[in-house]
Write a protein that holds these residues in place. Structure first.
Motif, PDB file in Angstrom:
ATOM      1  N   GLU A 147       0.825  -1.199   0.000  1.00 55.83           N
ATOM      2  CA  GLU A 147       0.000   0.000   0.000  1.00 55.83           C
ATOM      3  C   GLU A 147       0.862   1.253   0.000  1.00 55.83           C
ATOM      4  O   GLU A 147       0.561   2.233  -0.695  1.00 55.83           O
ATOM      5  CB  GLU A 147      -0.922  -0.011   1.231  1.00 55.83           C
ATOM      6  CG  GLU A 147      -1.998   1.048   1.212  1.00 55.83           C
ATOM      7  CD  GLU A 147      -3.178   0.685   0.320  1.00 55.83           C
ATOM      8  OE1 GLU A 147      -4.130   1.478   0.271  1.00 55.83           O
ATOM      9  OE2 GLU A 147      -3.139  -0.383  -0.324  1.00 55.83           O
ATOM     10  N   ALA A 148       1.968   1.215   0.760  1.00 55.08           N
ATOM     11  CA  ALA A 148       2.878   2.361   0.779  1.00 55.08           C
ATOM     12  C   ALA A 148       3.530   2.569  -0.580  1.00 55.08           C
ATOM     13  O   ALA A 148       3.705   3.700  -1.042  1.00 55.08           O
ATOM     14  CB  ALA A 148       3.947   2.163   1.857  1.00 55.08           C
ATOM     15  N   SER A 149       3.877   1.463  -1.240  1.00 52.67           N
ATOM     16  CA  SER A 149       4.482   1.552  -2.565  1.00 52.67           C
ATOM     17  C   SER A 149       3.504   2.153  -3.566  1.00 52.67           C
ATOM     18  O   SER A 149       3.870   3.001  -4.396  1.00 52.67           O
ATOM     19  CB  SER A 149       4.934   0.161  -3.033  1.00 52.67           C
ATOM     20  OG  SER A 149       5.430   0.215  -4.349  1.00 52.67           O
ATOM     21  N   LEU A 150       2.241   1.728  -3.475  1.00 55.01           N
ATOM     22  CA  LEU A 150       1.226   2.263  -4.371  1.00 55.01           C
ATOM     23  C   LEU A 150       0.988   3.745  -4.093  1.00 55.01           C
ATOM     24  O   LEU A 150       0.806   4.543  -5.016  1.00 55.01           O
ATOM     25  CB  LEU A 150      -0.077   1.472  -4.206  1.00 55.01           C
ATOM     26  CG  LEU A 150      -1.113   1.599  -5.332  1.00 55.01           C
ATOM     27  CD1 LEU A 150      -0.531   1.145  -6.660  1.00 55.01           C
ATOM     28  CD2 LEU A 150      -2.356   0.794  -4.985  1.00 55.01           C
ATOM     29  N   ALA A 151       1.018   4.116  -2.806  1.00 55.70           N
ATOM     30  CA  ALA A 151       0.864   5.529  -2.449  1.00 55.70           C
ATOM     31  C   ALA A 151       2.016   6.348  -3.006  1.00 55.70           C
ATOM     32  O   ALA A 151       1.829   7.480  -3.472  1.00 55.70           O
ATOM     33  CB  ALA A 151       0.796   5.676  -0.926  1.00 55.70           C
ATOM     34  N   ALA A 152       3.225   5.773  -2.996  1.00 57.17           N
ATOM     35  CA  ALA A 152       4.383   6.478  -3.539  1.00 57.17           C
ATOM     36  C   ALA A 152       4.222   6.717  -5.034  1.00 57.17           C
ATOM     37  O   ALA A 152       4.514   7.808  -5.546  1.00 57.17           O
ATOM     38  CB  ALA A 152       5.659   5.675  -3.266  1.00 57.17           C
ATOM     39  N   ARG A 153       3.739   5.704  -5.742  1.00 60.41           N
ATOM     40  CA  ARG A 153       3.520   5.861  -7.174  1.00 60.41           C
ATOM     41  C   ARG A 153       2.450   6.922  -7.453  1.00 60.41           C
ATOM     42  O   ARG A 153       2.608   7.774  -8.338  1.00 60.41           O
ATOM     43  CB  ARG A 153       3.096   4.521  -7.788  1.00 60.41           C
ATOM     44  CG  ARG A 153       4.204   3.490  -7.841  1.00 60.41           C
ATOM     45  CD  ARG A 153       3.688   2.167  -8.396  1.00 60.41           C
ATOM     46  NE  ARG A 153       4.758   1.186  -8.452  1.00 60.41           N
ATOM     47  CZ  ARG A 153       5.574   1.038  -9.488  1.00 60.41           C
ATOM     48  NH1 ARG A 153       5.444   1.817 -10.546  1.00 60.41           N
ATOM     49  NH2 ARG A 153       6.516   0.130  -9.471  1.00 60.41           N
ATOM     50  N   ALA A 154       1.353   6.853  -6.691  1.00 65.61           N
ATOM     51  CA  ALA A 154       0.281   7.833  -6.881  1.00 65.61           C
ATOM     52  C   ALA A 154       0.795   9.243  -6.616  1.00 65.61           C
ATOM     53  O   ALA A 154       0.478  10.186  -7.351  1.00 65.61           O
ATOM     54  CB  ALA A 154      -0.893   7.503  -5.962  1.00 65.61           C
ATOM     55  N   ARG A 159      -3.065  10.253   1.708  1.00 66.12           N
ATOM     56  CA  ARG A 159      -2.164   9.589   2.654  1.00 66.12           C
ATOM     57  C   ARG A 159      -0.730  10.055   2.451  1.00 66.12           C
ATOM     58  O   ARG A 159       0.003  10.298   3.416  1.00 66.12           O
ATOM     59  CB  ARG A 159      -2.245   8.074   2.472  1.00 66.12           C
ATOM     60  CG  ARG A 159      -1.144   7.339   3.238  1.00 66.12           C
ATOM     61  CD  ARG A 159      -1.131   5.862   2.982  1.00 66.12           C
ATOM     62  NE  ARG A 159       0.078   5.294   3.545  1.00 66.12           N
ATOM     63  CZ  ARG A 159       0.289   3.992   3.692  1.00 66.12           C
ATOM     64  NH1 ARG A 159      -0.633   3.140   3.322  1.00 66.12           N
ATOM     65  NH2 ARG A 159       1.419   3.551   4.192  1.00 66.12           N
ATOM     66  N   ALA A 160      -0.326  10.155   1.180  1.00 68.67           N
ATOM     67  CA  ALA A 160       1.039  10.597   0.891  1.00 68.67           C
ATOM     68  C   ALA A 160       1.303  11.982   1.462  1.00 68.67           C
ATOM     69  O   ALA A 160       2.367  12.252   2.026  1.00 68.67           O
ATOM     70  CB  ALA A 160       1.275  10.598  -0.619  1.00 68.67           C
ATOM     71  N   SER A 161       0.331  12.862   1.322  1.00 67.66           N
ATOM     72  CA  SER A 161       0.484  14.218   1.853  1.00 67.66           C
ATOM     73  C   SER A 161       0.500  14.212   3.387  1.00 67.66           C
ATOM     74  O   SER A 161       1.299  14.908   4.018  1.00 67.66           O
ATOM     75  CB  SER A 161      -0.661  15.107   1.354  1.00 67.66           C
ATOM     76  OG  SER A 161      -0.663  15.184  -0.048  1.00 67.66           O
ATOM     77  N   ARG A 162      -0.366  13.407   3.979  1.00 66.28           N
ATOM     78  CA  ARG A 162      -0.508  13.392   5.438  1.00 66.28           C
ATOM     79  C   ARG A 162       0.695  12.765   6.135  1.00 66.28           C
ATOM     80  O   ARG A 162       1.166  13.265   7.158  1.00 66.28           O
ATOM     81  CB  ARG A 162      -1.775  12.602   5.801  1.00 66.28           C
ATOM     82  CG  ARG A 162      -2.064  12.569   7.307  1.00 66.28           C
ATOM     83  CD  ARG A 162      -3.274  11.698   7.606  1.00 66.28           C
ATOM     84  NE  ARG A 162      -3.019  10.290   7.320  1.00 66.28           N
ATOM     85  CZ  ARG A 162      -3.615   9.602   6.366  1.00 66.28           C
ATOM     86  NH1 ARG A 162      -4.491  10.188   5.573  1.00 66.28           N
ATOM     87  NH2 ARG A 162      -3.331   8.318   6.167  1.00 66.28           N
TER      88      ARG A 162
END
Length: 325
Positions: free
Chosen positions: A14-21, A52-55
């Motif tokens: 999920e963190a990896s996907l958030a990084a891509r997004a 999530r990435a921003s937060r």
């Protein structure tokens, strides 16, 4: 303040996907709708991942050279081979011949996203060690309304190599209905194939396999390491015939030369799998990689049959530059 990396496999994915997004949204200037389409997720999930990435500071921590390099490779492969989808899995210091862990995580992530998106109620599933590892890496994802179907007959001499294991594990992980083609991979002749398909209960499952609009499959090379050779489905004489025909890559029992043309069509006529035109009408995503598969992947990418690709970073570099392929 730095955010501690997620400890669970699902958390890391999920963190990896958030990084891509985050990279696509903040660095490339894509809209949330563009991000959702690029990653194959819903718009709502894209919004949640970007938030999530921003937060959590994921933008500062994870959007680095490695991630952006993979995304740039994806762009190059999409443009070069006219793909709808590409996922380049960062290298994990594995065996260059078969980066199984990276590919299995990429394949599992793709399956999870497709199940959650629920755009397809029927997904066709191929065979092979890499695909089996991806299904093994898939977390429990409820998909009671979805169906999976094997798109290749799979009776083999060795039970441990039987592709039916993949479809069984998918049913266990998702609770979905799963269907098998209870036939060998190749019939002895095209006439024998028709006889087999005319057996009661077979035609319906085979028709389902041929109607799947999304197919996830592995890619084979033409060598003694090929799945068919290792399970006794083809022998030395047939391997020699394939080499003489110029075959370098294989997809679901169909063989292709370096230019992407179908060759050794006798195998296609005998294969218990969707035919070439049926595959062209579906969204076909290949899960494959490693140094020994580069030439086979190049052949399939040039064929125009593949709509999507999940590949390791090192192989992606070769394919993007077409060096040594």
């Amino acid at each position: 303040m730095l955010v501690e990396a997620p400890k669970t496999r699902e958390g890391r994915e999920e963190a990896s996907l958030a990084a891509r997004a985050a990279w696509l949204y903040f660095s490339s200037g894509m809209t949330q709708a563009d991000v959702a389409k690029r990653l194959g997720i819903s718009s709502l999930k894209a919004h949640r991942l970007i938030a999530r990435a921003s937060r959590d500071g994921l933008v500062r921590i994870f959007v680095d050279a490695e991630v952006s390099e993979c995304l740039e490779l994806e762009d190059r492969l999409v443009e070069r081979f006219k793909l709808d989808f590409c996922r380049v899995c960062p290298d994990l210091d594995e065996n260059a011949d078969l980066p199984l862990r990276a590919l299995s995580l990429g394949g599992a992530s793709f399956l999870k996203n497709e199940i959650e998106r629920a755009e397809y109620d029927l997904i066709g599933i191929g065979y092979g060690r890499t695909l089996a590892s991806a299904v093994a890496a898939l977390p429990q994802v409820p998909a009671a309304e979805m169906r999976f179907v094997s798109v290749l007959g799979g009776f083999t001499r060795r039970f441990a190599a039987n592709p039916y294991d993949v479809i069984h594990k998918l049913a266990e992980r998702t609770g979905a209905e799963a269907f098998l083609i209870p036939l060998p991979t190749f019939a002895n002749t095209a006439e024998d194939k028709q006889v087999l398909l005319n057996q009661p209960g077979i035609d319906g499952v085979f028709a389902m396999a041929c109607s799947a609009r999304l197919v996830l499959a592995g890619i084979g090379d033409v060598s003694r390491e090929n799945f068919f050779y290792g399970t006794g489905l083809i022998g030395d004489a047939e391997l020699e015939l394939l080499a003489e025909a110029g075959a370098v890559g294989e997809l679901l029992g169909h063989f292709f030369d370096a230019g992407g043309e179908v060759v050794a069509t006798e195998f296609s006529r005998r294969a218990l799998s969707p035919d070439i035109e049926q595959l062209r009408n579906a969204k076909v995503v290949a899960l494959a990689g490693g140094a020994k598969k580069a030439a086979a992947l190049g052949a399939l990418l040039r064929s125009g049959i593949l709509n999507g690709l999940i590949v390791d970073e090192a192989t992606a570099v070769k394919l993007a530059g077409e060096t040594g392929i």
